[in-house]
Design a protein around this motif. Structure first.
Motif, PDB file in Angstrom:
ATOM      1  N   ILE A   1       1.051  -1.175   0.158  1.00 10.07           N
ATOM      2  CA  ILE A   1       0.185   0.018   0.087  1.00 10.07           C
ATOM      3  C   ILE A   1       0.787   1.319  -0.069  1.00 10.07           C
ATOM      4  CG2 ILE A   1      -1.688   1.280   1.301  1.00 10.07           C
ATOM      5  CD1 ILE A   1      -1.453  -2.395   1.912  1.00 10.07           C
TER       6      ILE A   1
ATOM      7  N   MET B   1       1.248   1.757  -9.401  1.00 13.37           N
ATOM      8  CA  MET B   1       0.245   0.712  -9.469  1.00 13.37           C
ATOM      9  C   MET B   1       0.749  -0.121 -10.827  1.00 13.37           C
ATOM     10  SD  MET B   1      -2.056   0.981  -7.690  1.00 13.37           S
ATOM     11  CE  MET B   1      -2.913   2.138  -6.427  1.00 13.37           C
TER      12      MET B   1
ATOM     13  N   ASP C   1      -2.504  -0.835  -3.683  1.00 12.56           N
ATOM     14  CA  ASP C   1      -3.604   0.216  -3.226  1.00 12.56           C
ATOM     15  C   ASP C   1      -2.808   1.437  -3.011  1.00 12.56           C
ATOM     16  OD1 ASP C   1      -5.817   1.596  -2.676  1.00 12.56           O
ATOM     17  OD2 ASP C   1      -6.475   0.243  -1.234  1.00 12.56           O
TER      18      ASP C   1
ATOM     19  N   ALA D   1      -7.315  -0.648   3.864  1.00  9.45           N
ATOM     20  CA  ALA D   1      -6.470  -0.859   2.652  1.00  9.45           C
ATOM     21  C   ALA D   1      -5.657  -2.312   3.073  1.00  9.45           C
ATOM     22  CB  ALA D   1      -5.432   0.276   2.385  1.00  9.45           C
TER      23      ALA D   1
ATOM     24  N   ASN E   1      -8.066  -5.182   2.816  1.00 11.40           N
ATOM     25  CA  ASN E   1      -8.396  -5.828   1.524  1.00 11.40           C
ATOM     26  C   ASN E   1      -7.217  -6.578   0.952  1.00 11.40           C
ATOM     27  OD1 ASN E   1     -11.027  -4.670   1.747  1.00 11.40           O
ATOM     28  ND2 ASN E   1     -10.541  -2.899   0.608  1.00 11.40           N
ATOM     29  N   ALA E   2      -6.100  -6.262   1.094  1.00 13.55           N
ATOM     30  CA  ALA E   2      -4.758  -6.661   0.518  1.00 13.55           C
ATOM     31  C   ALA E   2      -4.405  -8.087   1.337  1.00 13.55           C
ATOM     32  CB  ALA E   2      -3.644  -5.750   1.028  1.00 13.55           C
TER      33      ALA E   2
ATOM     34  N   ARG F   1      -9.380  -9.789  -8.063  1.00 14.95           N
ATOM     35  CA  ARG F   1      -9.428  -8.832  -6.675  1.00 14.95           C
ATOM     36  C   ARG F   1     -10.933  -8.069  -6.645  1.00 14.95           C
ATOM     37  NH1 ARG F   1      -5.633  -3.554  -5.393  1.00 14.95           N
ATOM     38  NH2 ARG F   1      -7.524  -2.259  -4.590  1.00 14.95           N
TER      39      ARG F   1
ATOM     40  N   PRO G   1     -10.004   0.308  -8.809  1.00 15.66           N
ATOM     41  CA  PRO G   1      -9.512   1.615  -8.600  1.00 15.66           C
ATOM     42  C   PRO G   1      -8.073   1.900  -9.199  1.00 15.66           C
ATOM     43  CG  PRO G   1      -9.202   0.146  -6.800  1.00 15.66           C
ATOM     44  CD  PRO G   1     -10.096  -0.562  -7.598  1.00 15.66           C
ATOM     45  N   GLN G   2      -7.384   0.793  -9.479  1.00 17.53           N
ATOM     46  CA  GLN G   2      -6.085   0.992 -10.137  1.00 17.53           C
ATOM     47  C   GLN G   2      -6.417   1.430 -11.610  1.00 17.53           C
ATOM     48  OE1 GLN G   2      -6.624  -1.441  -8.184  1.00 17.53           O
ATOM     49  NE2 GLN G   2      -4.734  -1.605  -7.126  1.00 17.53           N
TER      50      GLN G   2
END
Length: 516
Positions: free
Chosen positions: A94, A109, A115, A129, A132-133, A386, A402-403
């Protein structure tokens, strides 16, 4: 001089520690305090170099995630990401960035960051974050156990494509399967070169026989010869027992040499002999050994250029390049993306038993089609995996990628959102009842999904599917056209244009011919 501070003996989550890399002591303390509060054990590093050293220290094996500052003197955040990837360290990262550092975030990214958070980061955002990872990392660990299919069972029918750019690959592959000549598959990393090789094997008379893969670029140079051709006991220091080698393992089947362009020159000489004579010389052995293999090589490099540069033998190049097949990158076959997304979602549902996500919204699909995918199909699969693991709803949205959203920021998605293929992938049913037309209707009505078959049991046209989805949305959102457009992931003007094309009155939500 950067140095590593002592590990903090805090309560451990999942038996691991979070490595915090930041040259700013205030930021380190803030992140450390937040993570400690949430029960994570931390390892603190005062800069990029110290962070990399941490992986080699006594607690290196405990690191399950990294919080990394992007802007640091000396070894910066992007350099850390590159070095972690080069070393094969897969701990999710992150990255932290200051407000306005979007270009740096996009670069991070691309280098593999999971993230990003913006300084000063709130403890809850950081907690989410990392959670989630860890969630994705755990699911990927489980998935790796089930993703491999038995060798030789794939055929060209298993390759998900409808793109004209792949027509030549499919035709050449099927022709190659009928012969036994060496094949060279060229293409960027992640385009599916091994999949094509397995389809050739599975469509040939060697199906069911061994399919042995070797990544020539991942083997230490001093071990390549031994791994390929085997060695006798005592052939060199450390050779405590006999090893047969990959050529012998593949005897009767197919040997797939991936990244053949990275093979050392001295090993290339022995490979040339194996290809020409059909025999190998085991390290430390007195004689040669006959082998019967089908050789398929693959590379992402320009082998002809490596020949010119003196890094690849010209005679070996022409021996391997008898039947070349070039696999196009995903950016040249974007029309395959809807089907691939559908395939990956179904695959994850079946293997992970997660049937909650059953499709993708058109705007999200348009975004995926607009992206260039430098990592090709492998990157798309990872992105969908993901998204499915972290999704809150039953349909994947733009927010679940998001990326990718950062990468395509400013790109006009209307051209992709209007593509008929996008409408076809709006909904992906799972765990279907018996595949009858009546069951299809019942299933569609119950879950609000688009029906795939017409009354005759044939696949419906894309126009019919798109029209039904629009009408369903108008009914579901009670004619609120702004909401309909938003939920369909298209602009309001695009929605009205489509309604006009289908002869639908925007105010009534029904065919104009039915009015009056």
């Amino acid at each position: 001089m950067n140095q590593l501070t002592s590990p903090r003996a805090q309560e451990t989550v999942a038996g691991g520690a979070v490595l915090v890399i930041d040259d700013d002591p205030v930021q380190r303390r803030l992140v450390d305090a937040a993570l400690t509060k949430f029960g994570y054990r931390t390892i603190l590093a005062e800069g990029g170099e110290a962070g990399l050293v941490a992986f080699d220290g006594p607690s290196g094996a405990d690191i399950v995630a990294v919080v990394l500052d992007l802007v640091m003197p000396g070894v910066g955040g992007l350099d850390v990401l590159r070095r972690l990837r080069q070393r094969g360290i897969a701990a999710p990262v992150i990255v932290q960035t200051s407000q306005g550092g979007i270009e740096s975030v996009v670069g991070a990214m691309r280098e593999g960051a999971f993230d990003f958070v913006v300084k000063p980061v709130s403890p809850e955002r950081l907690r989410t974050a990392i959670a989630n990872a860890m969630k994705v990392e755990a699911m990927e660990g489980e998935a790796r156990q089930t993703r491999r299919r038995p060798a030789g069972t794939l055929t060209f029918r298993d390759i998900v494509t409808s793109s004209p750019a792949m027509d030549r690959v499919m035709r050449l592959g099927q022709k190659a399967a009928a012969s036994n000549i060496p094949i060279l598959i060229e293409g960027e990393s992640g385009t599916g070169k091994e999949l094509v090789a397995r389809a050739i094997q599975g469509s040939s008379d060697r199906k069911g026989k061994p399919f042995v893969t070797v990544n020539c670029g991942a083997i230490p140079e001093n071990l390549v010869e031994s791994i390929l051709f085997g060695h006798e006991k005592g052939a060199f220091t450390g050779a405590t027992e006999k090893h047969s080698g990959k050529f012998v393992e593949a005897n009767g089947g197919t040997l797939f040499l991936d990244e053949i362009g990275d093979l050392p020159l001295d090993v290339q000489v022995k490979l040339l002999r194996a290809v020409q004579e059909g025999e190998i010389e085991t390290v430390g052995a007195r004689g040669t050994q006959k082998v019967d293999i089908r050789l398929i090589s693959a590379t992402h490099r320009d082998l002809l250029q490596r020949v010119k540069d003196g890094l690849f033998r010209e005679d070996l190049f022409y021996r391997l390049n008898v039947f070349p097949i070039s696999v196009p990158p995903l950016r040249d076959r974007r029309d395959d993306i809807p089907a691939l997304v559908s395939h990956f979602i179904r695959q994850i549902q079946v293997k992970e038993h997660r049937g909650r996500v059953h499709g993708i919204m058109p705007q999200a699909l348009a975004m995926l089609m607009a992206y260039d995918w430098p990592g090709n199909i492998r990157q798309l699969e990872n992105a969908v995996f993901r998204a499915v693991v972290l999704a809150d709803g039953d349909m994947l949205t733009v927010d679940d990628f998001p990326q990718i959203r950062l990468e395509v920021d400013g790109v006009d998605l209307d051209a992709y959102a209007d593509a008929p293929a996008a409408a076809a992938a709006v909904s992906i049913p799972v765990e279907r009842p018996v595949a009858t037309e009546a069951a299809d209707r019942a299933y569609s009505g119950r879950f609000g999904l688009v029906r795939a078959l017409d009354d005759g049991g044939n696949v419906r046209t894309l126009a019919d599917v798109e029209l039904e989805m629009i009408l369903f949305a108008i009914e579901h959102y009670k004619g609120q056209m702004s909401e309909v457009a938003r939920r369909l992931g298209i602009g309001r003007s695009t929605l009205y244009r489509k309604l006009k094309e289908y002869g639908i009155d925007p105010d009534e939500g029904r065919p104009m011919s039915a009015q009056g």
